[in-house]
Design an enzyme around this catalytic site. Structure first.
Site, mmCIF file in Angstrom:
data_model
loop_
_atom_site.group_PDB
_atom_site.id
_atom_site.type_symbol
_atom_site.label_atom_id
_atom_site.label_comp_id
_atom_site.label_asym_id
_atom_site.label_seq_id
_atom_site.Cartn_x
_atom_site.Cartn_y
_atom_site.Cartn_z
ATOM 1 N N LYS A 80 -16.587 21.862 7.964
ATOM 2 C CA LYS A 80 -15.136 21.649 7.983
ATOM 3 C C LYS A 80 -14.898 20.180 7.678
ATOM 4 O O LYS A 80 -15.760 19.336 7.926
ATOM 5 C CB LYS A 80 -14.570 21.991 9.361
ATOM 6 C CG LYS A 80 -13.091 22.305 9.342
ATOM 7 C CD LYS A 80 -12.816 23.728 8.882
ATOM 8 C CE LYS A 80 -11.344 23.962 8.655
ATOM 9 N NZ LYS A 80 -11.049 25.382 8.422
ATOM 10 N N ASP A 88 -7.005 24.451 4.085
ATOM 11 C CA ASP A 88 -6.708 24.748 5.496
ATOM 12 C C ASP A 88 -5.300 24.189 5.720
ATOM 13 O O ASP A 88 -4.541 24.023 4.738
ATOM 14 C CB ASP A 88 -7.747 24.104 6.435
ATOM 15 C CG ASP A 88 -7.613 24.576 7.879
ATOM 16 O OD1 ASP A 88 -7.921 25.743 8.144
ATOM 17 O OD2 ASP A 88 -7.179 23.795 8.746
HETATM 18 P P1 NDP Z 1 -0.484 26.028 6.564
HETATM 19 O O1 NDP Z 1 -0.512 24.549 6.470
HETATM 20 O O2 NDP Z 1 -0.176 26.833 5.363
HETATM 21 O O3 NDP Z 1 0.519 26.482 7.714
HETATM 22 C C1 NDP Z 1 0.382 26.022 9.031
HETATM 23 C C2 NDP Z 1 1.565 26.543 9.824
HETATM 24 O O4 NDP Z 1 1.357 26.218 11.206
HETATM 25 C C3 NDP Z 1 2.875 25.910 9.435
HETATM 26 O O5 NDP Z 1 3.905 26.820 9.678
HETATM 27 C C4 NDP Z 1 2.964 24.723 10.406
HETATM 28 O O6 NDP Z 1 4.279 24.265 10.623
HETATM 29 C C5 NDP Z 1 2.412 25.353 11.654
HETATM 30 N N1 NDP Z 1 1.844 24.329 12.530
HETATM 31 C C6 NDP Z 1 0.908 23.394 12.214
HETATM 32 N N2 NDP Z 1 0.657 22.614 13.289
HETATM 33 C C7 NDP Z 1 1.456 23.092 14.273
HETATM 34 C C8 NDP Z 1 1.653 22.710 15.624
HETATM 35 N N3 NDP Z 1 0.970 21.691 16.168
HETATM 36 N N4 NDP Z 1 2.549 23.446 16.359
HETATM 37 C C9 NDP Z 1 3.221 24.480 15.816
HETATM 38 N N5 NDP Z 1 3.078 24.875 14.539
HETATM 39 C C10 NDP Z 1 2.200 24.191 13.787
HETATM 40 O O7 NDP Z 1 -1.913 26.440 7.184
HETATM 41 P P2 NDP Z 1 -2.631 27.846 7.158
HETATM 42 O O8 NDP Z 1 -1.642 28.933 7.264
HETATM 43 O O9 NDP Z 1 -3.606 27.830 6.055
HETATM 44 O O10 NDP Z 1 -3.497 27.763 8.508
HETATM 45 C C11 NDP Z 1 -2.972 28.213 9.754
HETATM 46 C C12 NDP Z 1 -4.136 28.434 10.714
HETATM 47 O O11 NDP Z 1 -5.034 29.406 10.159
HETATM 48 C C13 NDP Z 1 -5.000 27.218 11.006
HETATM 49 O O12 NDP Z 1 -5.498 27.312 12.338
HETATM 50 C C14 NDP Z 1 -6.158 27.379 10.030
HETATM 51 O O13 NDP Z 1 -7.314 26.680 10.453
HETATM 52 C C15 NDP Z 1 -6.353 28.872 10.106
HETATM 53 N N6 NDP Z 1 -7.074 29.476 8.989
HETATM 54 C C16 NDP Z 1 -6.599 29.374 7.714
HETATM 55 C C17 NDP Z 1 -7.266 30.000 6.674
HETATM 56 C C18 NDP Z 1 -6.713 30.031 5.292
HETATM 57 O O14 NDP Z 1 -7.271 30.768 4.465
HETATM 58 N N7 NDP Z 1 -5.659 29.320 4.989
HETATM 59 C C19 NDP Z 1 -8.551 30.685 6.910
HETATM 60 C C20 NDP Z 1 -8.913 30.822 8.297
HETATM 61 C C21 NDP Z 1 -8.197 30.190 9.273
HETATM 62 P P3 NDP Z 1 4.876 23.013 9.777
HETATM 63 O O15 NDP Z 1 5.340 23.632 8.477
HETATM 64 O O16 NDP Z 1 5.975 22.514 10.630
HETATM 65 O O17 NDP Z 1 3.756 22.036 9.602
#
Ligand code: NDP
Length: 455
Positions: A136, A176
């Site tokens: 990571k 991510d």
């Molecule tokens: P994105 O950046 O596309 O979206 C993240 C989302 O989470 C946004 O809505 C963001 O809000 C919100 N968010 C981030 N930090 C916080 C916080 N501290 N409190 C509340 N909301 C928060 O990321 P992904 O969708 O790609 O990833 C989401 C999760 O999934 C992560 O844990 C990632 O590690 C995991 N993941 C992702 C994969 C992938 O293929 N993308 C694969 C496996 C796991 P805002 O817009 O306000 O920042």
């Protein structure tokens, strides 16, 4: 295997000693401690009658990353100010294949978070059955409010150092939080320029330059496929269920899309500002509007209410809304003990984790004690990295598979992961998916490490 009282006491004492040592060696890294503890409390009892693993100190070795690379990232903003961030790549374990795992750009990024994510990735990648090690990386860079030019210069500066540590047979990063299609394109473009070669060294690429169909959808779709398998063990289905989804980024968007396709009613989405609740359900049209808002306009979910109605709850998470199924898809530790109790008292039957480690250990304990169908992240969200693995394969073969073909392979992989969890996690008539995922992921990596001797 059920342990005798004496064996259990021995395992408990060993776990405590092990965690004390790990915390001392990795001071100030609470997320890493949490991730290791969640795995070790299943692995330590499992090791009780496995002398070969114990003699080889496999658990001690698996909790120490192969290496951590830390570097300066220097770039200029639109006003020509020099800006400095810290880039990191944690190459955790490559026993069963080249390092593989995403890059996170977020102001909260630190070594504890990247080590927890890298550690989890080792188990998750093993569960997929594809030959991928775990890694990571990322930076404490906040893309919010930055222009495209600033994001491009940051990504190019980041890759100008990272490129020497990665490669198609060494380490293959991906996206991510904060690293979506735009950032992956800038990163890959710079990698390609510096190496003067076109290999699939980053996944999540655009379709025009080596990306795979279904990769964008894979984590969310996979999370719902896994939920469907869990429900199937109780003769139930997604159709007609009230669903809570948190987040509104990549994982949340495609979790919601698949739920809608399978007849579920999506009631909530969120971002770091708060959550929206639409009692009529977020349908395909409303979801398409949100995808455009978050992906292209980079707006806030609060804007939904003006356009579609419903409620916006500032600074809150959605877990108080009554539901049948819950999908935490935003970030780590977003679902705590109190939230778990509320979900259960409101009749929730299933939690499938789209985000990494979204539930605290206390929340997980509540889910397991109440025999909820609980799909932990390393199993439920493995669909993303699985399709990344398929993207690598297509790149190596210089081929592009159809949408149907990749989706079918994704579905098969999620079913296999579910089967592995059942094999290792069956406890009477209850399936402990946490234990199933931890042990299923552990055994393959541990066996490879044993075979290599002392490394
Ligand atoms: P994105 O950046 O596309 O979206 C993240 C989302 O989470 C946004 O809505 C963001 O809000 C919100 N968010 C981030 N930090 C916080 C916080 N501290 N409190 C509340 N909301 C928060 O990321 P992904 O969708 O790609 O990833 C989401 C999760 O999934 C992560 O844990 C990632 O590690 C995991 N993941 C992702 C994969 C992938 O293929 N993308 C694969 C496996 C796991 P805002 O817009 O306000 O920042």
């Amino acid at each position: 295997m059920a342990l005798s009282k004496a064996q259990q006491a021995k395992a408990d004492a060993y776990l405590e000693k092990f965690m004390t040592g790990l915390k001392r060696r990795n001071a100030g890294q609470p997320e890493f401690h949490q991730a290791v503890h969640e795995v070790a409390r299943d692995v330590v009892p499992f090791l009780q009658d496995k002398q070969a693993y114990k003699d080889a100190h496999i658990l001690d070795r698996m909790t120490e990353p192969d290496r951590v690379i830390v570097f300066r990232v220097c770039w200029t903003d639109d006003d020509n100010n020099v800006r400095v961030n810290r880039g990191t790549r944690v190459q955790f374990n490559n026993s069963i294949g080249p390092y593989k795992g995403g890059l996170r750009f977020h102001k909260s990024v630190n070594i504890s978070i990247l080590k927890f994510l890298g550690f989890e990735q080792v188990f998750k990648n093993s569960l997929t059955t594809l030959p991928m090690g775990g890694a990571k990386g990322g930076a404490n860079f906040n893309p919010h409010g930055k222009s495209d030019g600033e994001v491009m210069r940051f990504c190019q500066a980041f890759m100008s150092e990272l490129f020497r540590h990665i490669g198609p047979n060494t380490d293959i990063p991906a996206g991510d939080i904060g690293v979506g299609a735009r950032e992956v394109s800038y990163l890959f473009g710079q990698y390609k320029r510096l190496e003067n070669e076109f290999t699939g060294t980053i996944t999540g690429k655009g379709l025009a330059f080596g990306g795979s169909l279904i990769r964008t959808e894979a984590t969310g779709y996979g999370c719902v496929y896994f939920a469907r398998e869990m429900l199937g063990t109780r003769g139930d289905e997604i159709k007609g269920k009230n669903c809570l989804v948190s987040g509104s980024g990549n994982v949340a968007q495609y979790t919601a899309e698949k739920l809608i396709q399978l007849g579920g009613k999506v009631l909530t989405l969120s971002d770091s500002g708060g959550f929206i609740y639409d009692p009529k359900g977020i349908d395909e049209e409303k979801l398409a509007w949100i995808v455009d808002l978050k992906t292209n306009k980079r707006g806030r979910v609060s804007e939904y209410v003006d356009k579609w109605g419903g409620e916006y709850h500032e600074g809150k998470r959605p877990w108080g809304v009554p539901c049948d199924l819950a999908f935490p898809c935003a970030t780590q530790n977003e679902l705590e003990e109190g939230d778990a109790k509320t979900l259960i008292s409101n009749g929730c039957q299933l939690v499938s984790e789209g985000a990494n480690m979204p539930s605290t250990i206390e929340a997980i304990n509540i889910f397991i004690d109440n025999k909820l169908l609980f799909g932990p992240a390393k199993a439920a969200n493995a669909g993303g990295v699985a399709v990344s693995g398929l993207e690598q394969t297509q790149n190596a073969m210089r081929l592009s598979w159809t949408r149907e073909e990749v989706d079918k392979q994704l579905l098969d992989i999620m079913k296999n992961i579910h089967r592995t969890c059942v094999t290792y996690g069956k406890d009477g008539d209850f399936i402990n998916y946490v234990r199933g995922a931890n042990l299923g992921g552990f055994v393959k990596v541990a066996d490879a490490m044993l075979a290599y001797g002392v490394l």
